[in-house]
Design a protein around this motif. Structure first.
Motif, PDB file in Angstrom:
ATOM      1  N   LYS A 164       0.853  -1.203   0.000  1.00 13.58           N
ATOM      2  CA  LYS A 164       0.000   0.000   0.000  1.00 13.58           C
ATOM      3  C   LYS A 164       0.881   1.243   0.000  1.00 13.58           C
ATOM      4  O   LYS A 164       1.923   1.275   0.634  1.00 13.58           O
ATOM      5  CB  LYS A 164      -0.899   0.028   1.247  1.00 13.58           C
ATOM      6  N   ASN A 165       0.437   2.275  -0.713  1.00  7.41           N
ATOM      7  CA  ASN A 165       1.160   3.544  -0.714  1.00  7.41           C
ATOM      8  C   ASN A 165       0.849   4.273   0.592  1.00  7.41           C
ATOM      9  O   ASN A 165      -0.321   4.484   0.914  1.00  7.41           O
ATOM     10  CB  ASN A 165       0.683   4.370  -1.916  1.00  7.41           C
ATOM     11  N   GLN A 217      -5.464  14.206  -1.663  1.00  9.88           N
ATOM     12  CA  GLN A 217      -4.935  13.491  -0.513  1.00  9.88           C
ATOM     13  C   GLN A 217      -6.087  13.239   0.454  1.00  9.88           C
ATOM     14  O   GLN A 217      -6.994  14.073   0.585  1.00  9.88           O
ATOM     15  CB  GLN A 217      -3.834  14.318   0.162  1.00  9.88           C
ATOM     16  N   GLN A 218      -5.982  12.113   1.151  1.00  8.58           N
ATOM     17  CA  GLN A 218      -7.032  11.711   2.099  1.00  8.58           C
ATOM     18  C   GLN A 218      -7.321  12.828   3.112  1.00  8.58           C
ATOM     19  O   GLN A 218      -8.465  13.141   3.413  1.00  8.58           O
ATOM     20  CB  GLN A 218      -6.560  10.436   2.814  1.00  8.58           C
ATOM     21  N   ARG A 219      -6.244  13.488   3.591  1.00  6.01           N
ATOM     22  CA  ARG A 219      -6.440  14.506   4.636  1.00  6.01           C
ATOM     23  C   ARG A 219      -7.248  15.691   4.097  1.00  6.01           C
ATOM     24  O   ARG A 219      -8.059  16.282   4.805  1.00  6.01           O
ATOM     25  CB  ARG A 219      -5.098  14.985   5.230  1.00  6.01           C
ATOM     26  N   THR A 260      -9.893   4.450  -4.164  1.00  8.91           N
ATOM     27  CA  THR A 260      -8.972   4.823  -3.082  1.00  8.91           C
ATOM     28  C   THR A 260      -7.698   3.978  -3.194  1.00  8.91           C
ATOM     29  O   THR A 260      -7.625   3.061  -4.013  1.00  8.91           O
ATOM     30  CB  THR A 260      -9.603   4.544  -1.709  1.00  8.91           C
ATOM     31  N   HIS A 261      -6.737   4.292  -2.337  1.00  8.07           N
ATOM     32  CA  HIS A 261      -5.507   3.494  -2.223  1.00  8.07           C
ATOM     33  C   HIS A 261      -4.802   3.289  -3.560  1.00  8.07           C
ATOM     34  O   HIS A 261      -4.520   2.159  -3.949  1.00  8.07           O
ATOM     35  CB  HIS A 261      -5.806   2.120  -1.608  1.00  8.07           C
ATOM     36  N   TYR A 264       0.543   4.942  -6.384  1.00  4.48           N
ATOM     37  CA  TYR A 264       1.376   5.727  -7.304  1.00  4.48           C
ATOM     38  C   TYR A 264       2.853   5.414  -7.103  1.00  4.48           C
ATOM     39  O   TYR A 264       3.330   5.314  -5.973  1.00  4.48           O
ATOM     40  CB  TYR A 264       1.161   7.227  -7.078  1.00  4.48           C
ATOM     41  N   GLY A 265       3.557   5.300  -8.202  1.00  3.76           N
ATOM     42  CA  GLY A 265       5.001   5.066  -8.136  1.00  3.76           C
ATOM     43  C   GLY A 265       5.355   3.586  -8.072  1.00  3.76           C
ATOM     44  O   GLY A 265       6.522   3.224  -8.148  1.00  3.76           O
ATOM     45  N   TYR A 266       4.343   2.724  -7.963  1.00  4.70           N
ATOM     46  CA  TYR A 266       4.630   1.289  -7.847  1.00  4.70           C
ATOM     47  C   TYR A 266       5.222   0.745  -9.152  1.00  4.70           C
ATOM     48  O   TYR A 266       4.756   1.075 -10.242  1.00  4.70           O
ATOM     49  CB  TYR A 266       3.337   0.525  -7.522  1.00  4.70           C
TER      50      TYR A 266
END
Ligand SMILES: Cc1cc2nc3c(=O)[nH]c(=O)nc-3n(C[C@H](O)[C@H](O)[C@H](O)COP(=O)(O)OP(=O)(O)OC[C@H]3O[C@@H](n4cnc5c(N)ncnc54)[C@H](O)[C@@H]3O)c2cc1C
Length: 380
Positions: A164-165, A217-219, A260-261, A264-266
């Protein structure tokens, strides 16, 4: 009744990567079963931008995007706060809804002789012996083959998951009918709007519809109150250019589509014998690049060539990762820049005084084509 089968290749996932690989393999005479969990293509969270390379790959698969209603995109525009600047795209590009694209690709797979099974998810993909992968579908039917292609996009299959990122991203897509003035003002541009908690892309798709697809972003979502109506208000407060764009716009979906989730970058670096991982299962590039579909098509093409040439899956995956590494890193750096307040403040000004900057960025983030793979990046 359970319908079990034995094939040359199994493909799990009938999105861009899975369908493209299936078409290529069937055209080379391989017996392919493709399994797709949805009973028919549906709207997906995607900016629906098709880069030049994606268009070339689709053309090679005989997918005529123009006849499907694709809209040419000639400009990229960057907007932060009240400022916007644009540059011509350095290559041809277009936009087309994923529903239309995925439908055309699956139809082409059927035409090429692929056995397409829709409406049931693959629940497990297991190696039963050195020469056999077994996919078990909901309901219990199984399909077996010596080789499998994993193309489930953002969704992980049990036993083949990705880490998970830690940065929690949430993405939304909404279709709008823009006002006449704003439709004209948007024109044939893919417009990237920046705000404190992420970014959003807005561009025309077929039939006079406009796609707004955003990543937050989640926040930021929590601060906005966890509801789409509040989130879109907050984005418009942060980016008055977006507020102007959406003035008088009519939403065309009851509610946005969300995921969601997003990892990115994986980049996948290992795999098991006989298991080729393609599309988002191979690499997940930041969305602002508008390059995920291109990567899905490239990885499908390069994995099928590797398989047909007898290159083991592990070697393919390793080469792919090496080829994509610098492009992914640049895209991630650029994504971090977009999330930086100073960068947001100055970027549109930079573009205004130097419209060529976008072209330079696009060529810098493009990697040279190695033996197998790879794509380009552009802002869009
Ligand atoms: C916010 C956002 C915006 C983006 N904008 C763009 C853009 O403008 N341009 C661009 O090029 N790219 C964009 N992308 C990226 C692009 O959407 C993806 O990279 C691309 O869809 C990957 O293709 P894929 O075939 O790997 O996965 P998908 O197209 O997602 O296909 C995967 C398929 O697998 C199926 N599936 C999943 N699990 C199972 C299972 N267990 N059994 C059977 N089937 C299963 C799914 O139903 C799905 O049809 C964006 C991504 C995001 C998140």
């Amino acid at each position: 009744m359970l319908q079990n089968s034995r094939n040359d290749v199994l493909i799990i996932g009938g999105g861009v990567a899975g369908s493209a690989a299936a078409i290529a393999l069937a055209r080379q005479g391989r017996g392919v079963t493709l399994m797709e969990r949805d009973s028919e293509p549906r709207h997906k969270v995607c900016g629906e931008f098709l880069s030049g390379e994606a268009l070339e790959d689709l053309d090679a698969l005989d997918i005529d995007v123009a006849s499907l209603g694709a809209v040419p995109i000639n400009y990229v525009r960057l907007a932060a706060a009240r400022n916007a600047a644009q540059a011509p795209l350095p290559f041809p590009a277009a936009s087309l809804t994923r529903k239309a694209l995925d439908t055309a690709l699956l139809a082409a797979a059927v035409k090429a002789g692929v056995r397409v099974e829709t409406g049931r998810a693959v629940q497990s993909l297991l190696r039963t012996d050195a020469n056999c992968w077994r996919a078990t579908l909901e309901g219990g039917a199984t399909h077996e083959a010596s080789t499998a292609f994993l193309a489930t996009g953002k969704h992980d299959l049990r036993g083949h998951g990705r880490p998970k990122n830690p940065q929690q991203w949430v993405a939304f897509k909404m279709y709008y009918k823009l006002s006449r003035d704003q439709t004209a003002d948007l024109g044939d541009a893919s417009e990237l709007t920046l705000y404190a908690g992420g970014y959003g892309g807005i561009q025309p798709v077929e039939n006079g519809v406009t796609n707004f697809c955003c990543v937050v972003q989640q926040r930021y979502l929590v601060e906005a109150g966890l509801r789409w109506e509040l989130l879109i208000q907050r984005m418009q407060q942060d980016c008055p250019h977006l507020a102007k764009r959406l003035t008088g716009a009519v939403p065309l979906l009851d509610k946005p589509i969300a995921i969601t989730h997003i990892p990115y970058g994986y980049m996948r670096h290992t795999t098991e014998d006989g298991l080729y991982c393609i599309g988002d299962q191979a690499a997940v590039i930041p969305s602002f690049t508008g390059d995920g579909i291109s990567i899905a098509l490239h990885t499908a093409r390069s994995a099928t060539s590797a398989y047909l040439a007898g290159e083991p899956a592990a070697a393919f995956q390793k080469n792919l990762r090496a080829a994509m590494k610098s492009q992914m890193r640049l895209a991630e750096l650029a994504a971090d820049g977009l999330n930086n307040a100073l960068a947001r403040a100055v970027l549109p000004f930079v573009l205004r005084v130097w419209p060529g900057a976008m072209r330079v960025t696009a060529s810098l983030t493009r990697v040279t084509q190695p033996a197998h793979v790879v794509p380009q990046v552009l802002a869009g």
